[in-house]
Design an enzyme around this catalytic site. Structure first.
Site, PDB file in Angstrom:
ATOM      1  N   SER A  75       0.730   0.814  12.559  1.00 51.46           N
ATOM      2  CA  SER A  75       1.836   0.620  13.505  1.00 51.46           C
ATOM      3  C   SER A  75       2.501  -0.743  13.402  1.00 51.46           C
ATOM      4  O   SER A  75       2.920  -1.324  14.412  1.00 51.46           O
ATOM      5  CB  SER A  75       1.363   0.888  14.940  1.00 51.46           C
ATOM      6  OG  SER A  75       0.968   2.244  15.075  1.00 51.46           O
ATOM      7  N   GLY A  87       3.419   2.381   7.153  1.00 54.52           N
ATOM      8  CA  GLY A  87       3.689   3.798   7.010  1.00 54.52           C
ATOM      9  C   GLY A  87       5.082   4.137   7.526  1.00 54.52           C
ATOM     10  O   GLY A  87       6.089   3.981   6.832  1.00 54.52           O
ATOM     11  N   GLY A  88       5.155   4.584   8.764  1.00 54.77           N
ATOM     12  CA  GLY A  88       6.406   5.076   9.336  1.00 54.77           C
ATOM     13  C   GLY A  88       7.594   4.143   9.154  1.00 54.77           C
ATOM     14  O   GLY A  88       8.685   4.586   8.760  1.00 54.77           O
ATOM     15  N   ASN A 130       3.874   2.809   2.471  1.00 53.19           N
ATOM     16  CA  ASN A 130       3.218   4.083   2.150  1.00 53.19           C
ATOM     17  C   ASN A 130       4.103   5.199   2.682  1.00 53.19           C
ATOM     18  O   ASN A 130       4.143   5.439   3.887  1.00 53.19           O
ATOM     19  CB  ASN A 130       1.831   4.114   2.824  1.00 53.19           C
ATOM     20  CG  ASN A 130       1.146   5.453   2.663  1.00 53.19           C
ATOM     21  OD1 ASN A 130       1.595   6.311   1.902  1.00 53.19           O
ATOM     22  ND2 ASN A 130       0.047   5.638   3.378  1.00 53.19           N
ATOM     23  N   TRP A 131       4.812   5.840   1.767  1.00 54.32           N
ATOM     24  CA  TRP A 131       5.773   6.871   2.195  1.00 54.32           C
ATOM     25  C   TRP A 131       5.096   8.188   2.558  1.00 54.32           C
ATOM     26  O   TRP A 131       5.746   9.113   3.047  1.00 54.32           O
ATOM     27  CB  TRP A 131       6.817   7.105   1.091  1.00 54.32           C
ATOM     28  CG  TRP A 131       7.743   5.958   0.840  1.00 54.32           C
ATOM     29  CD1 TRP A 131       7.712   4.713   1.420  1.00 54.32           C
ATOM     30  CD2 TRP A 131       8.854   5.933  -0.061  1.00 54.32           C
ATOM     31  NE1 TRP A 131       8.729   3.921   0.933  1.00 54.32           N
ATOM     32  CE2 TRP A 131       9.449   4.654   0.020  1.00 54.32           C
ATOM     33  CE3 TRP A 131       9.415   6.862  -0.947  1.00 54.32           C
ATOM     34  CZ2 TRP A 131      10.572   4.292  -0.732  1.00 54.32           C
ATOM     35  CZ3 TRP A 131      10.521   6.506  -1.701  1.00 54.32           C
ATOM     36  CH2 TRP A 131      11.085   5.238  -1.585  1.00 54.32           C
ATOM     37  N   LYS A 132       3.809   8.272   2.268  1.00 55.53           N
ATOM     38  CA  LYS A 132       3.048   9.503   2.564  1.00 55.53           C
ATOM     39  C   LYS A 132       3.771  10.723   1.981  1.00 55.53           C
ATOM     40  O   LYS A 132       4.366  10.633   0.913  1.00 55.53           O
ATOM     41  CB  LYS A 132       2.800   9.634   4.070  1.00 55.53           C
ATOM     42  CG  LYS A 132       2.171   8.374   4.658  1.00 55.53           C
ATOM     43  CD  LYS A 132       1.594   8.583   6.019  1.00 55.53           C
ATOM     44  CE  LYS A 132       1.097   7.257   6.568  1.00 55.53           C
ATOM     45  NZ  LYS A 132       0.317   7.384   7.782  1.00 55.53           N
TER      46      LYS A 132
HETATM   47  C1  PEP Z   1      -0.488   3.932   7.065  1.00 53.96           C
HETATM   48  O1  PEP Z   1      -0.548   5.151   7.080  1.00 53.96           O
HETATM   49  O2  PEP Z   1      -0.961   3.296   6.092  1.00 53.96           O
HETATM   50  C2  PEP Z   1       0.143   3.256   8.181  1.00 53.96           C
HETATM   51  C3  PEP Z   1      -0.144   1.996   8.375  1.00 53.96           C
HETATM   52  O3  PEP Z   1       0.975   4.004   8.963  1.00 53.96           O
HETATM   53  P1  PEP Z   1       1.858   3.468  10.204  1.00 53.96           P
HETATM   54  O4  PEP Z   1       2.504   2.182   9.781  1.00 53.96           O
HETATM   55  O5  PEP Z   1       2.853   4.562  10.437  1.00 53.96           O
HETATM   56  O6  PEP Z   1       0.914   3.272  11.345  1.00 53.96           O
END
Ligand code: PEP
Length: 251
Positions: A213, A234-235, A11-13
């Site tokens: 995370s 995400g990140g 998920n590149w947001k």
């Molecule tokens: C997300 O936003 O779907 C996510 C899991 O973010 P992160 O991996 O950065 O916690």
């Protein structure tokens, strides 16, 4: 026993323009190549503005592309919204619905998310339906009840293992570097699997992703858990090396 392929979804947001998005996508495409890995499917969900660019960058390789949200209607007076059909037209095969940043920042209820998930299926997209409790809800001992209610309220009619994936994402673990214990992840995924029995015809085949995370250092132990069928990242999905390392951690 039902065999479920892992799904590693990024998920590149609200990150990446055409140039760096295309470069990241092309990097992943080169690593996967035209034939999917034996263990996992790979999916990236860039901002809607670059879906076509990213789809072109991965063309011919085993990387799928998705949107991050859609409207329930196919068209109409909905300023700023994007129909699932438009995502498909742009080159997407998937869409995330009900991400906690949508539930929280845009006040989306499970009923709204159910409409979006139904729209995804109508448009021929696969839906990733996100559920997850806040820290206060977990501290109060309500995590499973909250997630069960979100699940029941968000899964549309016609959902099957072929068109719908569930992502369990504890809100307090997203972007924080914190994760639940492995036992807590396993317990929640088992609860989700059990609840799916009343919601889809093929509950054992539905993929349930963990998100929150996930990084190269914790991916293997999380992906090794029963009923964890992949990750929503995400990140760490913004760095090809990290995203690829997470995929390589699939058992
Ligand atoms: C997300 O936003 O779907 C996510 C899991 O973010 P992160 O991996 O950065 O916690």
């Amino acid at each position: 026993m039902t065999v479920r392929r892992y799904l590693i979804a990024g998920n590149w947001k609200m990150h990446c323009r055409r140039d760096d998005g295309a470069a990241l996508a092309a990097d992943l495409a080169a690593r996967v190549g035209p034939v999917a890995d034996k263990r996992f499917d790979l999916l990236v969900c860039p901002p809607a503005t670059i879906i076509t660019t990213v789809a072109q960058a991965v063309s011919g390789n085993a990387v799928s592309v998705g949107g991050q949200d859609c409207h329930a209607q196919a068209q109409g007076a909905h300023t700023g919204d994007i129909a699932a059909e438009m995502l498909a037209d742009a080159g997407a095969g998937w869409v995330i619905v009900g991400h906690s940043e949508r539930r929280t920042n845009h006040g989306e209820s499970s009923a709204v998310i159910k409409g979006k998930a139904a729209a995804a299926l109508r448009a021929g997209l696969n839906a990733i339906v996100c559920v997850g409790e806040t820290e206060a809800e977990r501290d109060a001992g309500n995590a499973e009840a909250v997630v069960a209610a979100q699940l029941i309220g968000s899964i549309p009619d016609g959902a099957t293992a072929a068109n719908t994936v569930i992502a369990y994402e504890p809100v307090w673990a997203i972007g924080t570097g914190r994760t639940p214990t492995l036992a807590d992840i396993a317990a929640m995924h088992a609860m989700i699997r059990a609840r799916l029995a009343g919601l889809v015809t093929d509950p054992d085949a539905v993929r349930i992703l963990y998100g929150g995370s996930v990084k190269p250092s914790n991916a293997a132990e999380i992906l090794d858990l029963a009923d964890v069928d992949g990750a929503l990242v995400g990140g760490a999905s913004l760095k090809a090396d990290d995203f690829w390392a997470i995929a390589q951690a699939c058992p």
